[in-house]
Write an enzyme that holds these catalytic residues in place. Structure first.
Site, PDB file in Angstrom:
ATOM      1  N   ARG A 177      31.563  45.932  37.697  1.00 52.24           N
ATOM      2  CA  ARG A 177      32.134  45.159  36.588  1.00 52.24           C
ATOM      3  C   ARG A 177      31.710  46.092  35.389  1.00 52.24           C
ATOM      4  O   ARG A 177      30.424  46.195  35.188  1.00 52.24           O
ATOM      5  CB  ARG A 177      31.451  43.940  36.719  1.00 52.24           C
ATOM      6  CG  ARG A 177      32.002  42.911  37.751  1.00 52.24           C
ATOM      7  CD  ARG A 177      33.321  42.104  37.603  1.00 52.24           C
ATOM      8  NE  ARG A 177      33.817  41.552  38.726  1.00 52.24           N
ATOM      9  CZ  ARG A 177      33.848  40.450  39.196  1.00 52.24           C
ATOM     10  NH1 ARG A 177      33.476  39.496  38.159  1.00 52.24           N
ATOM     11  NH2 ARG A 177      34.319  39.980  40.353  1.00 52.24           N
ATOM     12  N   GLU A 179      31.532  44.953  32.324  1.00 47.65           N
ATOM     13  CA  GLU A 179      31.364  44.258  31.257  1.00 47.65           C
ATOM     14  C   GLU A 179      29.807  44.535  30.667  1.00 47.65           C
ATOM     15  O   GLU A 179      29.182  45.117  31.347  1.00 47.65           O
ATOM     16  CB  GLU A 179      31.285  42.818  31.620  1.00 47.65           C
ATOM     17  CG  GLU A 179      30.592  42.242  32.830  1.00 47.65           C
ATOM     18  CD  GLU A 179      31.012  41.413  33.669  1.00 47.65           C
ATOM     19  OE1 GLU A 179      31.889  40.532  33.402  1.00 47.65           O
ATOM     20  OE2 GLU A 179      30.379  41.106  34.786  1.00 47.65           O
ATOM     21  N   ARG A 185      21.965  37.363  34.107  1.00 45.37           N
ATOM     22  CA  ARG A 185      22.924  37.062  35.591  1.00 45.37           C
ATOM     23  C   ARG A 185      23.920  38.261  35.671  1.00 45.37           C
ATOM     24  O   ARG A 185      24.536  38.058  36.669  1.00 45.37           O
ATOM     25  CB  ARG A 185      23.201  35.840  35.427  1.00 45.37           C
ATOM     26  CG  ARG A 185      24.117  35.251  34.554  1.00 45.37           C
ATOM     27  CD  ARG A 185      24.516  33.857  34.494  1.00 45.37           C
ATOM     28  NE  ARG A 185      25.464  33.417  33.670  1.00 45.37           N
ATOM     29  CZ  ARG A 185      26.539  32.761  33.957  1.00 45.37           C
ATOM     30  NH1 ARG A 185      26.793  32.315  35.042  1.00 45.37           N
ATOM     31  NH2 ARG A 185      27.594  32.807  32.837  1.00 45.37           N
ATOM     32  N   HIS A 186      24.139  38.940  34.997  1.00 45.35           N
ATOM     33  CA  HIS A 186      25.178  40.273  35.221  1.00 45.35           C
ATOM     34  C   HIS A 186      24.610  41.488  35.336  1.00 45.35           C
ATOM     35  O   HIS A 186      23.749  41.815  34.799  1.00 45.35           O
ATOM     36  CB  HIS A 186      26.066  39.960  33.858  1.00 45.35           C
ATOM     37  CG  HIS A 186      27.020  38.857  33.856  1.00 45.35           C
ATOM     38  ND1 HIS A 186      26.469  37.863  32.973  1.00 45.35           N
ATOM     39  CD2 HIS A 186      27.875  38.527  34.271  1.00 45.35           C
ATOM     40  CE1 HIS A 186      27.470  37.064  33.004  1.00 45.35           C
ATOM     41  NE2 HIS A 186      28.436  37.329  33.835  1.00 45.35           N
ATOM     42  N   GLU A 326      26.489  29.726  38.281  1.00 43.77           N
ATOM     43  CA  GLU A 326      27.683  30.005  39.033  1.00 43.77           C
ATOM     44  C   GLU A 326      27.164  31.072  40.124  1.00 43.77           C
ATOM     45  O   GLU A 326      26.577  31.975  39.666  1.00 43.77           O
ATOM     46  CB  GLU A 326      28.848  30.422  38.282  1.00 43.77           C
ATOM     47  CG  GLU A 326      29.928  30.820  39.393  1.00 43.77           C
ATOM     48  CD  GLU A 326      31.090  31.601  38.507  1.00 43.77           C
ATOM     49  OE1 GLU A 326      31.435  31.589  37.299  1.00 43.77           O
ATOM     50  OE2 GLU A 326      31.553  32.586  39.300  1.00 43.77           O
ATOM     51  N   SER A 329      33.112  31.678  43.338  1.00 43.47           N
ATOM     52  CA  SER A 329      34.315  31.398  42.671  1.00 43.47           C
ATOM     53  C   SER A 329      35.179  31.307  43.867  1.00 43.47           C
ATOM     54  O   SER A 329      35.157  32.199  44.840  1.00 43.47           O
ATOM     55  CB  SER A 329      34.795  32.268  41.698  1.00 43.47           C
ATOM     56  OG  SER A 329      34.400  32.083  40.454  1.00 43.47           O
ATOM     57  N   ARG A 377      23.147  37.329  42.839  1.00 41.81           N
ATOM     58  CA  ARG A 377      22.900  35.891  42.400  1.00 41.81           C
ATOM     59  C   ARG A 377      22.341  34.848  43.126  1.00 41.81           C
ATOM     60  O   ARG A 377      21.476  33.953  43.017  1.00 41.81           O
ATOM     61  CB  ARG A 377      24.285  35.439  41.896  1.00 41.81           C
ATOM     62  CG  ARG A 377      24.716  35.958  40.680  1.00 41.81           C
ATOM     63  CD  ARG A 377      24.777  34.953  39.543  1.00 41.81           C
ATOM     64  NE  ARG A 377      25.640  35.785  38.423  1.00 41.81           N
ATOM     65  CZ  ARG A 377      26.699  35.657  37.881  1.00 41.81           C
ATOM     66  NH1 ARG A 377      27.287  34.416  38.275  1.00 41.81           N
ATOM     67  NH2 ARG A 377      27.142  36.183  36.912  1.00 41.81           N
TER      68      ARG A 377
HETATM   69  P1  ATP Z   1      30.278  34.788  35.372  1.00 41.32           P
HETATM   70  O1  ATP Z   1      31.263  33.651  34.838  1.00 41.32           O
HETATM   71  O2  ATP Z   1      29.134  34.401  36.010  1.00 41.32           O
HETATM   72  O3  ATP Z   1      30.535  36.142  34.451  1.00 41.32           O
HETATM   73  P2  ATP Z   1      32.706  35.490  37.241  1.00 41.32           P
HETATM   74  O4  ATP Z   1      33.473  34.105  36.722  1.00 41.32           O
HETATM   75  O5  ATP Z   1      33.320  36.763  36.373  1.00 41.32           O
HETATM   76  O6  ATP Z   1      30.965  35.049  36.649  1.00 41.32           O
HETATM   77  P3  ATP Z   1      33.793  36.010  39.500  1.00 41.32           P
HETATM   78  O7  ATP Z   1      34.524  37.274  39.031  1.00 41.32           O
HETATM   79  O8  ATP Z   1      34.401  34.937  40.097  1.00 41.32           O
HETATM   80  O9  ATP Z   1      32.707  35.711  38.605  1.00 41.32           O
HETATM   81  O10 ATP Z   1      32.864  36.676  40.953  1.00 41.32           O
HETATM   82  C1  ATP Z   1      32.456  35.871  41.771  1.00 41.32           C
HETATM   83  C2  ATP Z   1      30.995  35.839  42.143  1.00 41.32           C
HETATM   84  O11 ATP Z   1      30.568  37.124  41.923  1.00 41.32           O
HETATM   85  C3  ATP Z   1      30.066  35.161  40.941  1.00 41.32           C
HETATM   86  O12 ATP Z   1      30.208  33.951  40.874  1.00 41.32           O
HETATM   87  C4  ATP Z   1      28.809  35.742  40.887  1.00 41.32           C
HETATM   88  O13 ATP Z   1      27.983  35.230  41.889  1.00 41.32           O
HETATM   89  C5  ATP Z   1      29.096  36.960  41.261  1.00 41.32           C
HETATM   90  N1  ATP Z   1      29.052  37.950  39.805  1.00 41.32           N
HETATM   91  C6  ATP Z   1      30.423  38.057  39.272  1.00 41.32           C
HETATM   92  N2  ATP Z   1      30.073  38.973  38.109  1.00 41.32           N
HETATM   93  C7  ATP Z   1      28.813  39.441  38.411  1.00 41.32           C
HETATM   94  C8  ATP Z   1      27.950  40.453  37.649  1.00 41.32           C
HETATM   95  N3  ATP Z   1      28.554  40.819  36.523  1.00 41.32           N
HETATM   96  N4  ATP Z   1      26.860  40.663  38.207  1.00 41.32           N
HETATM   97  C9  ATP Z   1      26.337  40.102  39.386  1.00 41.32           C
HETATM   98  N5  ATP Z   1      27.131  39.051  40.042  1.00 41.32           N
HETATM   99  C10 ATP Z   1      28.280  38.675  39.516  1.00 41.32           C
END
Ligand code: ATP
Length: 403
Positions: A177, A179, A185-186, A326, A329, A377
């Site tokens: 990602r 971002e 947490r990211h 979270e 998903s 996470r």
């Molecule tokens: P958030 O809302 O916390 O940014 P997201 O909705 O973008 O998460 P999803 O794309 O649905 O997350 O990804 C599913 C799972 O992957 C998340 O619930 C989380 O456990 C993990 N996850 C997502 N993005 C990240 C990240 N940048 N770093 C670590 N873990 C992540």
């Protein structure tokens, strides 16, 4: 020999030949269970004269440092950046050894549970043509003169496996990602724990699987990792997780937040503060820190999410929370190619980049759903660590590409 031994630097690797002696009861209580009377000593891998920090300093809890300060003693605090710059030394502390044992156990339990339930582990490509989750959070690269991306998730390919008549699959592997992940947490690279399965009736089958899988995982972690949890607790104290499963609809969640004084958009997403508060409210009311929030507004979910049949403003999708954050998903996916194409367009996705994915649904596709969790996470929140950068062995976040 004594002179040679005293010249060996701390943290060097040595081979020792000697005689094992069981000390008498008095010494036993004071020291270890056995002594070794050294006859020969070889220095196998000599450590530098000066270490970046000592293992003792790196093993200290914040509470210990504060307590010492109260009596005027300043103890060394090793900050996160220094630890990560010299990760191989930091990894030698008991707490870090334990964190990565727990992480390894999570992976093992995830796999074992799913294998026992007739899932097949598959691998999906990390080099892809486009985004799977939408948005700009994708790393782009040059794939032999063709524009490409690093996979944001195994989403599209795990669904294509289901279209290929693999009824139940899972994937564990890196997810990227791009971002600006400056939060606690990211990460820019994490380990996805992904599941996709045919469903008979509705998406509650996927939620049932999540409940059973994670309750078993937490039970077994508590059972099998007692020593590790103790070691982590010593440096990073935490309360055991309360994980009796609980399910709420998004509307019920919104109502709880409104009653607590929040102004909430009923068809919008929850921000971090709302998620945390909801976590606390659920804990107070239902005595658990593990719950599923489902029937999310469609507008805040990815294009492949199945809308609810009774109200298109909502979706057959859910998030799972642990200690108010979270971890997962999931939901039911669209399996009609026409609906998939129109949803992708509505969400601003370039159809050309996912045409082979959409085509996979043109030759018959089953009703299906699944979920994606992030390994780091799960570990961070199970252990209640305050930063996700502690849970990958070599974390990647903006600004860090080494070691
Ligand atoms: P958030 O809302 O916390 O940014 P997201 O909705 O973008 O998460 P999803 O794309 O649905 O997350 O990804 C599913 C799972 O992957 C998340 O619930 C989380 O456990 C993990 N996850 C997502 N993005 C990240 C990240 N940048 N770093 C670590 N873990 C992540």
């Amino acid at each position: 020999m004594v002179k040679f031994a005293s010249g060996i630097t701390k943290e060097s690797y040595v081979d020792i030949e000697g005689i094992v002696i069981v000390p008498d009861e008095v010494c036993k209580r004071a020291t270890q269970q056995v002594d070794i009377e050294v006859r020969k000593i070889y220095c196998v891998g000599r450590s530098a004269n000066v270490l970046p920090f000592s293992i003792e300093d790196a093993s200290r809890s914040d509470a210990e440092i504060e307590k010492a300060l109260e009596v005027g003693e300043q103890l060394v605090h090793v900050n996160q950046d220094t630890r990560l710059n010299h990760r191989v030394v930091d990894l030698r502390t008991q707490a870090k050894q334990a964190i990565f044992s727990v992480e390894s156990e999570v992976l093992k339990l995830f796999r074992q549970f799913l294998w026992n339930e007739d899932f097949r582990e598959i691998n999906t490509p990390k080099l892809t043509t486009g985004t799977s989750e939408g948005g700009a959070a994708v790393f782009t690269l040059d794939y032999k003169k063709q524009p490409a991306c690093l996979a944001q998730s195994p989403q599209l390919h795990k669904q294509m496996a289901v279209c290929g008549d693999f009824g139940r699959v899972f994937v564990t592997g890196p997810v990227f990602r791009a971002e600006d992940s400056y939060t606690h947490r990211h990460l820019c690279e994490f380990t996805g724990l992904d599941v996709e399965m045919r469903i008979k009736k509705d998406y509650s089958e996927v939620m049932d699987l999540v409940d059973r899988l994670f309750v078993e995982m937490f039970d077994k972690l508590n059972e099998r990792c007692k020593q590790e949890l103790e070691a982590i607790n010593k440096q990073y104290p935490f309360k055991p997780l309360k994980y009796k499963p609980k399910r709420l609809t998004f509307e019920q969640g919104i109502k709880m937040l409104k009653d607590a004084g929040f102004e909430v958009d009923p068809l919008g997403d929850l921000n971090t503060e709302m998620e945390r508060t909801l976590g606390k409210l659920v804990e107070e009311k239902y005595g658990t820190e593990f719950f599923i929030l489902h029937r999310y507004p469609l507008a805040v979910r990815p294009f492949y999410t199945m809308p609810c049949s009774d109200n298109k403003a909502y979706s057959n999708a859910f998030d799972v929370f642990l200690r108010g954050e979270e971890i997962i998903s999931g939901g039911q996916r669209v399996h009609s190619p026409e609906l998939l194409e129109s949803r992708a367009k509505e969400c601003g996705i370039n159809i050309k980049t996912i045409s082979t994915y959409i085509d996979s649904f043109r030759y018959g596709a089953p009703r299906h759903g699944g979920f994606g969790a992030g390994l780091e996470r799960v570990v961070m929140l199970f252990l209640n660590l305050d930063n996700i950068r502690m849970t990958p062995m070599f974390p990647r976040y903006p600004g860090r590409l080494t070691p």
